[in-house]
Motif scaffolding. Structure first.
Motif, PDB file in Angstrom:
ATOM      1  N   LEU A 180      40.804  51.335  33.644  1.00 37.30           N
ATOM      2  CA  LEU A 180      39.954  50.147  33.512  1.00 37.30           C
ATOM      3  C   LEU A 180      39.322  49.750  34.844  1.00 37.30           C
ATOM      4  O   LEU A 180      39.021  48.570  35.063  1.00 37.30           O
ATOM      5  CB  LEU A 180      40.764  48.975  32.940  1.00 37.30           C
ATOM      6  N   GLU A 181      39.124  50.729  35.709  1.00 33.05           N
ATOM      7  CA  GLU A 181      38.480  50.451  36.985  1.00 33.05           C
ATOM      8  C   GLU A 181      37.091  49.849  36.715  1.00 33.05           C
ATOM      9  O   GLU A 181      36.341  50.321  35.868  1.00 33.05           O
ATOM     10  CB  GLU A 181      38.351  51.735  37.802  1.00 33.05           C
ATOM     11  N   GLY A 182      36.766  48.780  37.441  1.00 32.84           N
ATOM     12  CA  GLY A 182      35.523  48.061  37.221  1.00 32.84           C
ATOM     13  C   GLY A 182      35.679  46.855  36.313  1.00 32.84           C
ATOM     14  O   GLY A 182      34.763  46.032  36.191  1.00 32.84           O
ATOM     15  N   LYS A 183      36.855  46.723  35.658  1.00 34.79           N
ATOM     16  CA  LYS A 183      37.118  45.597  34.762  1.00 34.79           C
ATOM     17  C   LYS A 183      38.050  44.558  35.401  1.00 34.79           C
ATOM     18  O   LYS A 183      38.518  43.646  34.711  1.00 34.79           O
ATOM     19  CB  LYS A 183      37.767  46.094  33.458  1.00 34.79           C
ATOM     20  N   GLU A 184      38.294  44.676  36.705  1.00 34.50           N
ATOM     21  CA  GLU A 184      39.256  43.813  37.379  1.00 34.50           C
ATOM     22  C   GLU A 184      38.990  42.325  37.152  1.00 34.50           C
ATOM     23  O   GLU A 184      39.923  41.526  36.987  1.00 34.50           O
ATOM     24  CB  GLU A 184      39.272  44.086  38.896  1.00 34.50           C
TER      25      GLU A 184
END
Length: 242
Positions: free
Chosen positions: A129-133
């Motif tokens: 889910l990188e970019g969904k932090e």
């Protein structure tokens, strides 16, 4: 690493667990299957005292709790041995994906915020889910929310992860992404107990499968012994209906 003896749980006059004896070795994956209302989820919730047992004892990694004989600080220490993944995600709606993962690290584990965020970002990447932090739960799909829930459990690095029907609230097309993440945990030899209705998945990942009904363990064995060639007629009937 886990030993359960004579575990009972009553809700008023209703006896939900009727004397469960159970053990789990370090790194072992056990799936619990059975009809709805058989006590599977209650059993998991008793293991980390989200529900207090009526009778019996639970020992995790050398720390024992006996029903009715403990103090609040004992329960806090006991809960830090396990991480729970809920079927309905249980994320903080007012916190971002990253904050949902780091909250327990900061509050429970007493890790400083900078270190917690570093670890949280590593987990976010690991669960895909990188970019969904900085996304809030309402901005994420059900599968993504459940991955955050699993990521939160991973970040705590507790001795045992308990998964209570982790795919039951998901649309069918989202189930696969969550099961893939659980497969990753399996590959890392993390001790897990999984309550599930995904029989094919249970057969694939489990070292042992337990069949529960009416508050007791009816039978247990290898995945093939329970899910492919059960000797118990009740299990055979259950599998035939699903």
């Amino acid at each position: 690493m886990l030993e359960v003896k004579e575990l009972h749980k009553n809700f008023g006059e209703v006896e939900v667990l009727k004397g469960i004896d159970f053990s789990l070795k370090k790194g072992e994956i056990v799936s619990i299957v059975g009809p709805s209302g058989s006590g599977k989820s209650t059993f998991l919730r008793c293991l980390n005292y989200l529900e207090e047992p009526t009778k019996g004892s639970i020992t995790i990694d050398g720390l024992m709790q006996e029903a009715g004989n403990h103090k609040n600080r004992d329960i806090v220490a006991f809960r830090q041995k396990t991480s729970m993944v809920f079927q309905n995600y249980n994320l903080f709606k007012n916190k971002t994906a990253l904050e949902n993962i780091t909250e327990a690290l900061i509050i429970v584990k007493k890790i400083d915020k900078k270190s917690a965020e570093k670890k949280g970002r590593e987990i976010i990447k690991k669960i895909g889910l990188e970019g969904k932090e900085n996304f809030y739960p309402k901005e994420l799909s059900g599968g993504q929310q459940q991955r955050i829930g699993i990521g939160r459990a991973m970040a705590l690095e507790n001795k045992l992860i308990l998964l209570d029907e982790p795919t039951s609230a998901l649309d069918p097309e989202l189930v696969g992404e969550v099961l893939d993440l659980i497969r990753l945990l399996v590959s890392e030899h993390i001790s897990m107990i999984i309550v599930t209705h995904e029989m094919k998945f249970a057969r694939e990942v489990s070292d042992r499968v337990i069949f529960m009904e009416d508050g007791i363990i009816v039978d247990q064995g290898t995945p093939d012994e329970i899910l492919v060639s059960p000797k118990n007629k009740r299990i055979e009937m259950f599998l035939g209906k699903i």
